[in-house]
Design a protein around this motif. Structure first.
Motif, PDB file in Angstrom:
ATOM      1  N   ARG A 103      33.392  98.150 102.746  1.00 53.38           N
ATOM      2  CA  ARG A 103      33.404  97.446 101.468  1.00 53.38           C
ATOM      3  C   ARG A 103      32.163  97.779 100.649  1.00 53.38           C
ATOM      4  N   ILE A 104      31.017  97.891 101.318  1.00 51.48           N
ATOM      5  CA  ILE A 104      29.751  98.156 100.626  1.00 51.48           C
ATOM      6  C   ILE A 104      29.437  99.645 100.684  1.00 51.48           C
ATOM      7  N   GLN A 105      29.321 100.258  99.527  1.00 50.28           N
ATOM      8  CA  GLN A 105      28.913 101.657  99.451  1.00 50.28           C
ATOM      9  C   GLN A 105      27.407 101.776  99.652  1.00 50.28           C
ATOM     10  N   ALA A 106      26.643 100.938  98.930  1.00 52.01           N
ATOM     11  CA  ALA A 106      25.182 100.957  99.037  1.00 52.01           C
ATOM     12  C   ALA A 106      24.636  99.701  98.363  1.00 52.01           C
ATOM     13  N   LEU A 107      23.424  99.306  98.772  1.00 50.60           N
ATOM     14  CA  LEU A 107      22.654  98.254  98.125  1.00 50.60           C
ATOM     15  C   LEU A 107      21.324  98.841  97.685  1.00 50.60           C
ATOM     16  N   GLU A 108      20.826  98.402  96.520  1.00 45.49           N
ATOM     17  CA  GLU A 108      19.584  98.957  95.983  1.00 45.49           C
ATOM     18  C   GLU A 108      18.637  97.840  95.573  1.00 45.49           C
ATOM     19  N   PHE A 109      17.331  98.115  95.732  1.00 44.86           N
ATOM     20  CA  PHE A 109      16.281  97.140  95.446  1.00 44.86           C
ATOM     21  C   PHE A 109      15.158  97.869  94.712  1.00 44.86           C
ATOM     22  N   THR A 110      14.733  97.348  93.553  1.00 48.38           N
ATOM     23  CA  THR A 110      13.760  98.078  92.750  1.00 48.38           C
ATOM     24  C   THR A 110      12.714  97.156  92.142  1.00 48.38           C
ATOM     25  N   MET A 111      11.532  97.730  91.886  1.00 50.10           N
ATOM     26  CA  MET A 111      10.508  97.094  91.057  1.00 50.10           C
ATOM     27  C   MET A 111       9.987  98.155  90.102  1.00 50.10           C
ATOM     28  N   ASN A 112       9.662  97.733  88.882  1.00 56.69           N
ATOM     29  CA  ASN A 112       9.357  98.679  87.808  1.00 56.69           C
ATOM     30  C   ASN A 112       8.173  98.213  86.976  1.00 56.69           C
ATOM     31  N   GLN A 113       7.445  99.193  86.455  1.00 52.18           N
ATOM     32  CA  GLN A 113       6.486  98.930  85.391  1.00 52.18           C
ATOM     33  C   GLN A 113       6.686  99.965  84.293  1.00 52.18           C
TER      34      GLN A 113
END
Length: 672
Positions: A103-113
């Protein structure tokens, strides 16, 4: 992965480089879609430890469409160190389409400036479906394959909450991936990526998660909770400013030096007029002048409140006899008259039994508009004091002399698997020639707040600045991250494989030091591996190895002891799947008498270890090789074909039976 995003989310306030529980207000989050998904962002009471989890949900849409759920935050041009920590819930899914489509292809987690026309982005992906999946990958927008594989393969437990922490840095103008921690296991990355030019984007910070859809765009929810984001300049200084602000005496006045230093180093100063705010509860004119200069320079101010070990010891042992009423009166005085940013609770308890006592104090301070709380037990308190900032954002886990620091050993507790900003270090009697070694050791032991001085002979080391004040500032400004001296745990290794660690560099040793190893072998400076006792010196490199367990999801540990310091290298085998995806051979009818009858070719999948294959009443072959009746081994990706001799009489059936591990399959033919 989302880029060139049209940002429509609300800008949300953060205090002093700390944004806590960002998941609690779903209306502050925005959504960006890749492809054509249907999606929802809302707060979810279901299956939430806190009752306020954020639901980033895929509800349908076109195949392979994704939803990127993001939270914008105000810009912080001085920030160079970044930490994102959160809990996420992994719903029911298969892994890499084994047994059934995932069911899940991928999960992503990000932080940005975004700053000055550039985007600095730190992103991790748990790639579930793909080559070598499930596997962790990091983001490099300048490569043709922008998600870059790490050696970390991990089948996360389904229907369970997981804790993730990411650590990033802007180093020499580049995006530097430091490490990440998943469910307590720390993985060093040490990767550098160039920022992306974004000349038309406004300056801001942001955190985000993304749910990637599969070929059928099956619906699922990515739930996140306890989302905290820390952003701050390099190492920060926690400065006990316990000298009277004698601004009329240029020779003894140090508050102006502290104010000037803020331009170089991020400083949090502790104000302590009289073991608290003083009897009147108001600052005199000298304190007003001194504090105003610090605030103008951007120094963060904390008011000093002694807490008598949470009343867990006889009150006579405290500087002042204290009651909860006394402490709250001090807090209110600081809030009403001193314009500080938070409270420094000294003489803090360490036992988890006292957490509720300090929770009441910190809750009272925060209700008065003082959000930043630092505890000072002088040693490491129970993790519950700083977990998710329940009581405090930081704790002083070491306050003592340089002589005691030399006897200290590397902690093996929560301080090594949390944001560096949660641990503070105060050391006195530090000679000038030892400052660099202490700073480097503090970095390696995951301290984010620190202060050193050569004062201490007069009984109060915090009433003056060190004689090397300016050189200390210069050293911190030009600080380079020291070599890594942590063995990275490896997850998802092959059973019985020979596993080598990363190479670490030893530091902080004052002389030749004895070394021993258990549970494996080591080598020094690239030499031969050995189990024998040895010696090492500053700057030596170490690498270890061991044989992985033969069992599923089992950890093997190699421990190296260097003097009093202990270094552990762990490998954990992947979850063994020895049951192949079901296969079948189509029966053949109307075959000629006594003829060789071959099955169609099938490909083996769904296993991650070799399994035995046996045959009866026929033969098999692998990958187009020679037919055989001998027992063999079968691996994922192998092609398998079967044959037998047809019956000698008309209308008769012949059956060849195969056993693949614990699974049986047959091939049948019937003569015409």
């Amino acid at each position: 992965m989302a880029w060139n995003i049209c940002w429509v989310g609300l800008m949300s306030p953060a205090y002093a480089g700390i944004a806590i529980n960002l998941e609690e207000n779903a209306t502050a989050w925005g959504g960006y879609q890749e492809g054509n998904p249907t999606w929802v962002i809302e707060n979810s009471l279901a299956n939430s430890p806190t009752g306020k989890a954020l639901r980033c949900g895929l509800t349908g849409g076109d195949p392979y469409s994704n939803i990127h759920c993001y939270r914008n935050l105000p810009a912080d041009p001085d920030a160079h160190f970044f930490t994102l920590e959160l809990d996420f819930y992994l719903p029911e899914t298969s892994f890499n389409n084994q047994g059934m489509p995932s069911r899940i292809q991928a999960l992503e987690f990000t932080m940005n400036q975004w700053q000055g026309g550039k985007r600095y982005e730190w992103a991790l992906q748990w790639m579930n479906v793909g080559s070598n999946g499930p596997q962790w990958r990091y983001w490099n927008p300048h490569q043709s394959e922008r998600w870059v594989a790490t050696p970390i393969q991990q089948a996360l437990a389904v229907k369970q909450w997981h804790h993730l922490q990411m650590e990033g840095e802007i180093r020499s103008g580049q995006v530097y991936y430091r490490y990440f921690i998943i469910d307590g296991a720390r993985h060093e990355l040490n990767m550098t990526v160039a920022p992306v030019l974004t000349p038309n984007d406004p300056d801001r910070l942001a955190v985000a998660v993304q749910a990637d859809g599969n070929y059928a765009q099956d619906a699922y929810d990515l739930l996140i909770d306890k989302v905290n984001f820390y952003h701050h300049p390099k190492l920060s200084m926690l400065l006990p400013l316990y000298q009277y602000p004698s601004h009329w005496n240029a020779n003894s006045y140090i508050w102006d030096d502290v104010a000037a230093a803020q331009a170089k180093v991020d400083i949090t100063a502790i104000i302590n007029p009289a073991n608290g705010p003083g009897a009147s509860g108001t600052p005199n004119s000298d304190y007003q002048i001194g504090m105003q200069a610090l605030r103008t320079a951007g120094v963060t101010l904390l008011g000093y409140v002694p807490t008598c070990w949470g009343n867990s010891q006889a009150q006579a042992s405290c500087y002042n006899t204290r009651s909860l009423v006394d402490m709250k009166r001090d807090i209110k005085a600081y809030a009403d008259h001193f314009a500080v940013h938070g409270i420094f609770f000294d003489e803090a308890a360490t036992d988890s039994k006292q957490v509720s006592f300090y929770q009441e104090l910190s809750g009272y301070a925060r209700s008065l508009g003082l959000p930043l709380i630092v505890l000072n037990p002088g040693i490491t308190p129970a993790a519950s004091y700083v977990s998710n900032d329940v009581v405090a954002q930081s704790a002083v886990t070491f306050e003592s002399s340089y002589a005691e620091w030399l006897q200290a050993i590397k902690p093996n507790d929560w301080t090594q698997t949390t944001a560096a900003r949660q641990s503070a270090l105060l050391v006195y009697d530090v000679p000038a020639n030892a400052v660099s070694a202490v700073v480097n050791q503090a970095l390696q032991w995951n301290y984010g707040y620190l202060y050193f001085t050569d004062d201490g002979n007069d009984g109060n080391p915090w009433d003056s600045l060190p004689t090397y004040w300016h050189s200390l500032l210069d050293y911190l400004v030009n600080l380079q991250t020291p070599p890594n001296n942590t063995f990275n745990s490896q997850i998802g290794v092959k059973p019985t494989a020979l596993i080598e660690s990363n190479t670490i560099t030893l530091s902080g040793l004052s002389a030749t030091t004895a070394l021993t190893v258990t549970g494996g072998e080591y080598r020094k400076n690239g030499g031969a591996y050995t189990k024998a006792k040895g010696t090492v010196n500053n700057g030596d490199t170490l690498q270890v190895r061991h044989t992985a367990s033969s069992k599923s999801n089992t950890t093997v540990t190699t421990t190296v002891k260097v003097g009093k310091n202990v270094y552990a290298f762990k490998s954990t085998t992947f979850v063994i799947d020895s049951t192949p995806t079901p296969i079948s051979f189509t029966p053949q009818t109307g075959v000629s008498l006594n003829s060789w009858v071959e099955s169609a070719i099938v490909t083996i999948s769904g296993i991650n270890v070799a399994i035995p294959v046996t045959v009866s009443n026929g033969e098999y072959r692998l990958n187009g090789g020679a037919y055989t009746k001998v027992k063999g081994l079968l691996q994922a990706g192998d092609s398998l074909q079967v044959r037998h001799t047809a019956a000698a009489r008309a209308g008769k059936m012949v059956t060849t039976s195969l056993k693949l591990g614990n699974t049986s399959v047959s091939f049948k033919s019937t003569t015409k």
